[in-house]
Design a protein around this motif. Structure first.
Motif, mmCIF file in Angstrom:
data_model
loop_
_atom_site.group_PDB
_atom_site.id
_atom_site.type_symbol
_atom_site.label_atom_id
_atom_site.label_comp_id
_atom_site.label_asym_id
_atom_site.label_seq_id
_atom_site.Cartn_x
_atom_site.Cartn_y
_atom_site.Cartn_z
ATOM 1 N N GLY A 186 3.907 -1.329 -4.052
ATOM 2 C CA GLY A 186 2.824 -0.782 -3.258
ATOM 3 C C GLY A 186 3.142 -0.696 -1.786
ATOM 4 N N ARG A 241 5.515 2.177 -1.281
ATOM 5 C CA ARG A 241 4.834 3.462 -1.423
ATOM 6 C C ARG A 241 4.064 3.792 -0.145
ATOM 7 N NH1 ARG A 241 6.085 7.763 -3.824
ATOM 8 N NH2 ARG A 241 5.618 8.607 -1.766
ATOM 9 N N HIS A 288 0.120 -6.037 5.467
ATOM 10 C CA HIS A 288 -0.380 -5.850 4.106
ATOM 11 C C HIS A 288 -1.236 -7.038 3.684
ATOM 12 C CE1 HIS A 288 2.409 -2.471 3.426
ATOM 13 N NE2 HIS A 288 3.275 -3.198 4.119
ATOM 14 N N ASN A 327 1.243 -2.542 -13.261
ATOM 15 C CA ASN A 327 1.395 -3.621 -12.279
ATOM 16 C C ASN A 327 2.838 -4.084 -12.288
ATOM 17 O OD1 ASN A 327 -1.102 -4.580 -10.886
ATOM 18 N ND2 ASN A 327 -1.872 -4.695 -12.987
ATOM 19 N N GLU A 346 -6.788 -8.588 -4.918
ATOM 20 C CA GLU A 346 -5.705 -7.679 -4.525
ATOM 21 C C GLU A 346 -5.980 -7.146 -3.125
ATOM 22 O OE1 GLU A 346 -2.126 -5.397 -5.652
ATOM 23 O OE2 GLU A 346 -3.053 -7.325 -6.051
ATOM 24 N N GLY A 372 -4.494 -2.279 -3.570
ATOM 25 C CA GLY A 372 -4.336 -1.809 -4.943
ATOM 26 C C GLY A 372 -4.328 -0.297 -5.019
ATOM 27 N N ILE A 373 -3.140 0.306 -4.945
ATOM 28 C CA ILE A 373 -3.038 1.763 -4.949
ATOM 29 C C ILE A 373 -3.215 2.349 -6.341
ATOM 30 C CG2 ILE A 373 -0.528 1.869 -5.275
ATOM 31 C CD1 ILE A 373 -2.633 4.061 -2.891
#
Length: 482
Positions: free
Chosen positions: A25, A28, A139, A240, A345, A348-349
């Motif tokens: 994530g 990304r 993050h 995941n 989370e 969470g994309i």
């Protein structure tokens, strides 16, 4: 033409620093941020200490982005599978020095630096940079992610790194976070930092990655966009990384809770990032396979695209390790429900990717990013992570009792929410606004006398740890072999 002229007039040169451009994530988000700013007319160069061309996103290897690898020739990623945080910090410092000492890169005169995950190098970056401002993207506080603090030596080992994380973040000209949830956590964890910094929320995006998946594929033959997987078999999907904090076992327990009759003709697909170099990935995959077996579910693991498409019909739980982009898109297009298990989370994309594909989402209702992205009853369901039967009930409803019109409405609402709130253009514009605000703000002045003292203390601690590690390696190397 007017828009082009405006973009050229405000064009910036931006250097990105990211530790490891693998598949996850954080990676990304960095890729999407870099591509989005590049599409808005800025020059972007992305620096990293590791980028495996076989295990990274397409934009990092196909020439879309200018990716440069450095800071990886002296310090390894880990030492005997340990001390990864120490090695990551030293590799980041090495990378920053390498970039600073390069006449070619210095000539680019970056206006801004985008740094994420590791803040330890920010003081060095502020000391060396000839111009430009530093944006740190948090993050999540790293000190809250570390496992094993129950052991005193682990707590003692982490103390200097926890202090260094907070102290070094103070050297950012601006700090951005990935969700309102993370913003609240940062304020609780570092109240002093939060008082000094205006934390800006910049949500990760979907859209750029989904478009790339659809347009480019992955160079492997597979199902077309309209061809359902496994002959149209019903399946539930979890995507995941294979890490314990993702609680993928919840999906297995809830699926088993359906009962044999409700599971007939249905499969649970557990797909996600898997790196054989990472011990936790390997161990957790084995734990999950044993859990499925203990619950009486027939499980199978597929590591290649062709194997994934030729799974026997009686396999109830299918593990897909590091699925390629095209297969991931096909999974999202054919599944009945995304089962997203992590509680707390950071963002969470994956739920947003699922909504963009028109797939309803079942996610943890406790706290975290999915509570900001998934709307209970409108785009999916939010259920407590500690209540597997509640998850089983949603699975049963979707598979056997839901009205097609209800599922169609969930699909439309989810896709609209993903496009309108979490699109690539929205993220790039928001990030550009944060950078503009940072560059317009008065330049900060740094008091390097106390800074140098604190930095020297931090480096002394790191040097002490490195000395202990080196001594241990020497003893290991020269110990008698049996």
């Amino acid at each position: 033409m007017a828009e082009k002229t405006t973009r050229e007039a405000t064009s910036k040169t931006i250097f990105f620093f990211h530790p490891d451009l693998g598949i996850g994530g954080a990676e990304r988000l960095v890729i999407d941020a870099a591509v989005g700013l590049q599409n808005r007319g800025h020059k972007v160069v992305l620096f990293t200490s590791h980028c495996d061309r076989k295990h990274c996103f397409d934009e990092a290897r196909d020439g879309t982005l200018d990716v440069r690898v450095g800071g990886n020739t002296i310090i390894p990623p880990s030492i005997l599978s340990r001390f990864s945080i120490l090695c990551s910090i030293l590799r980041q410092l090495h990378l920053i020095l390498q970039v600073h000492l390069s006449p070619e890169l210095r000539a680019l005169q970056p206006d801004a630096y985008f740094v994420d995950q590791l803040s330890a190098g920010l003081p060095l970056l502020q000391l060396l940079r000839p111009r430009g401002r530093v944006l740190f993207y948090c993050h999540f506080p790293d000190l809250l992610l570390v496992q094993g603090r129950g052991r005193w030596w682990k707590r003692a080992y982490r103390l200097p790194f926890d202090w260094l994380e907070q102290w070094s973040m103070g050297f950012a000209d601006a700090v951005a976070v990935n969700s309102e949830f993370t913003k609240r956590v940062v304020r609780r964890t570092w109240p002093g930092l939060a008082r000094r910094k205006d934390l800006q929320v910049v949500y990760p995006c979907v859209g750029a990655a989904a478009a790339a998946d659809k347009a480019q594929g992955d160079g492997v033959e597979g199902p077309g966009d309209s061809e359902p997987l496994w002959g149209g078999k019903k399946f539930l999907l979890s995507i995941n990384r294979f890490e314990r904090k993702k609680d993928v076992g919840l999906a297995i327990r809830a699926f088993a809770g359906l009962g044999a009759d409700a599971r007939r003709g249905v499969r649970l697909v557990l797909a996600g990032g898997y790196d054989p170099r990472v011990a936790e990935n390997v161990a957790y995959h084995r734990e999950l396979a044993r859990l499925a077996e203990a619950l009486g579910l027939r499980a199978m693991t597929a590591q290649t695209h062709p194997t994934a498409l030729e799974v026997p019909d009686d396999v109830e739980v299918l593990f897909l390790l590091s699925v390629p982009h095209r297969l991931k898109a096909a999974l999202l297009a054919s599944a009945r429900l995304l089962v997203y298990t992590p509680a707390g989370e950071h963002f969470g994309i994956v739920p947003v990717e699922a909504m963009l594909a028109g797939l309803p989402v079942l996610a943890a209702a406790d706290e975290g990013g999915p509570t900001e992205t998934v709307v209970d009853g409108l785009t999916g369901w939010l259920r407590p992570a500690a209540d597997p039967p509640a998850w089983s009930a949603v699975m049963h409803h979707v598979l056997h009792t839901a009205d097609p019109a209800e599922l169609a409405a969930l699909s439309r609402a989810g896709a609209a929410r993903a496009r309108d709130r979490f699109g690539a253009h929205q993220m790039a514009r928001r990030l550009d606004d944060v950078l503009d605000g940072m560059l317009r703000a008065p330049a900060r002045t740094w008091s390097w006398t106390p800074t140098a003292a604190a930095g020297a203390a931090a480096l002394a601690v790191l040097a002490a740890v490195a000395a202990v590690v080196s001594r241990a390696l020497l003893l290991l190397a020269y110990s008698p072999r049996p």
